[in-house]
Motif scaffolding. Structure first.
Motif, short mmCIF file in Angstrom:
data_model
loop_
_atom_site.label_atom_id
_atom_site.label_comp_id
_atom_site.label_asym_id
_atom_site.label_seq_id
_atom_site.Cartn_x
_atom_site.Cartn_y
_atom_site.Cartn_z
N UNK A 102 0.81 -1.22 0.00
CA UNK A 102 0.00 0.00 0.00
C UNK A 102 0.84 1.27 0.00
N UNK A 103 2.14 1.14 -0.08
CA UNK A 103 2.98 2.31 -0.25
C UNK A 103 3.73 2.75 0.99
N UNK A 104 4.51 3.80 0.77
CA UNK A 104 5.36 4.36 1.80
C UNK A 104 4.63 5.51 2.50
N UNK A 105 4.90 5.64 3.79
CA UNK A 105 4.39 6.77 4.57
C UNK A 105 5.60 7.65 4.88
N UNK A 120 12.26 8.28 9.36
CA UNK A 120 13.08 7.58 8.36
C UNK A 120 12.24 6.74 7.41
N UNK A 121 10.94 6.83 7.51
CA UNK A 121 10.04 6.13 6.59
C UNK A 121 9.30 4.98 7.22
N UNK A 122 8.17 4.65 6.61
CA UNK A 122 7.36 3.51 7.01
C UNK A 122 6.72 2.94 5.74
N UNK A 127 -9.25 -0.09 5.88
CA UNK A 127 -9.19 1.37 5.98
C UNK A 127 -7.75 1.89 5.80
N UNK A 128 -7.25 1.78 4.59
CA UNK A 128 -5.84 2.07 4.32
C UNK A 128 -5.49 3.52 4.67
N UNK A 129 -6.32 4.47 4.30
CA UNK A 129 -6.02 5.88 4.56
C UNK A 129 -5.89 6.14 6.07
N UNK A 130 -6.82 5.66 6.85
CA UNK A 130 -6.77 5.83 8.30
C UNK A 130 -5.61 5.07 8.93
N UNK A 131 -5.30 3.89 8.38
CA UNK A 131 -4.19 3.10 8.91
C UNK A 131 -2.87 3.81 8.65
N UNK A 132 -2.75 4.44 7.49
CA UNK A 132 -1.53 5.21 7.20
C UNK A 132 -1.39 6.38 8.17
N UNK A 133 -2.52 7.02 8.51
CA UNK A 133 -2.48 8.12 9.48
C UNK A 133 -2.04 7.60 10.86
N UNK A 134 -2.54 6.44 11.26
CA UNK A 134 -2.13 5.84 12.52
C UNK A 134 -0.64 5.51 12.50
N UNK A 135 -0.17 4.97 11.39
CA UNK A 135 1.25 4.65 11.24
C UNK A 135 2.09 5.91 11.36
N UNK A 136 1.66 6.99 10.71
CA UNK A 136 2.39 8.27 10.76
C UNK A 136 2.49 8.75 12.21
N UNK A 137 1.41 8.65 12.96
CA UNK A 137 1.40 9.07 14.36
C UNK A 137 2.33 8.18 15.19
N UNK A 138 2.23 6.87 15.01
CA UNK A 138 3.05 5.94 15.81
C UNK A 138 4.53 6.14 15.55
N UNK A 139 4.92 6.24 14.30
CA UNK A 139 6.34 6.41 13.98
C UNK A 139 6.82 7.79 14.40
N UNK A 140 5.96 8.79 14.28
CA UNK A 140 6.31 10.15 14.70
C UNK A 140 6.59 10.26 16.19
#
Length: 83
Positions: free
Chosen positions: A15-18, A22-24, A67-80
């Motif tokens: 589903x792509x990179x976030x 350093x990236x997710x 829910x890919x869009x929401x999951x990417x937002x969660x990933x961004x928050x967690x990695x941040x």
């Protein structure tokens, strides 16, 4: 998984990179059983320096139910929050 459980088949989808720290990267796995049940799981792996995190979500359903869009937002928050 398919080798160990021949009654289950699986398909994957990238589903792509976030863009965060350093990236997710986000991946999806769909499983289907011989008796018709199906499940979808999303996984992400992200890094900030030497710290790595994995985020997982799953439910019954298929790729269209994820829910890919929401999951990417969660990933961004967690990695941040790793730093």
């Amino acid at each position: 998984m398919e080798a160990r459980y021949p009654e289950i088949s699986a398909a994957k989808k990238y589903h792509g990179k976030v863009e965060v720290e350093d990236g997710a990267h986000v991946y999806g796995i769909r499983t289907t059983t011989a008796w018709g049940a199906s499940g979808i799981a999303l996984f992400s792996v992200g890094r900030d320096g030497r710290t790595v995190t994995v985020v997982k979500w799953s439910q019954m359903g298929s790729f269209r139910d994820a829910p890919v869009k929401g999951f990417k937002a969660t990933t961004r928050t967690a990695v941040g929050k790793l730093s």
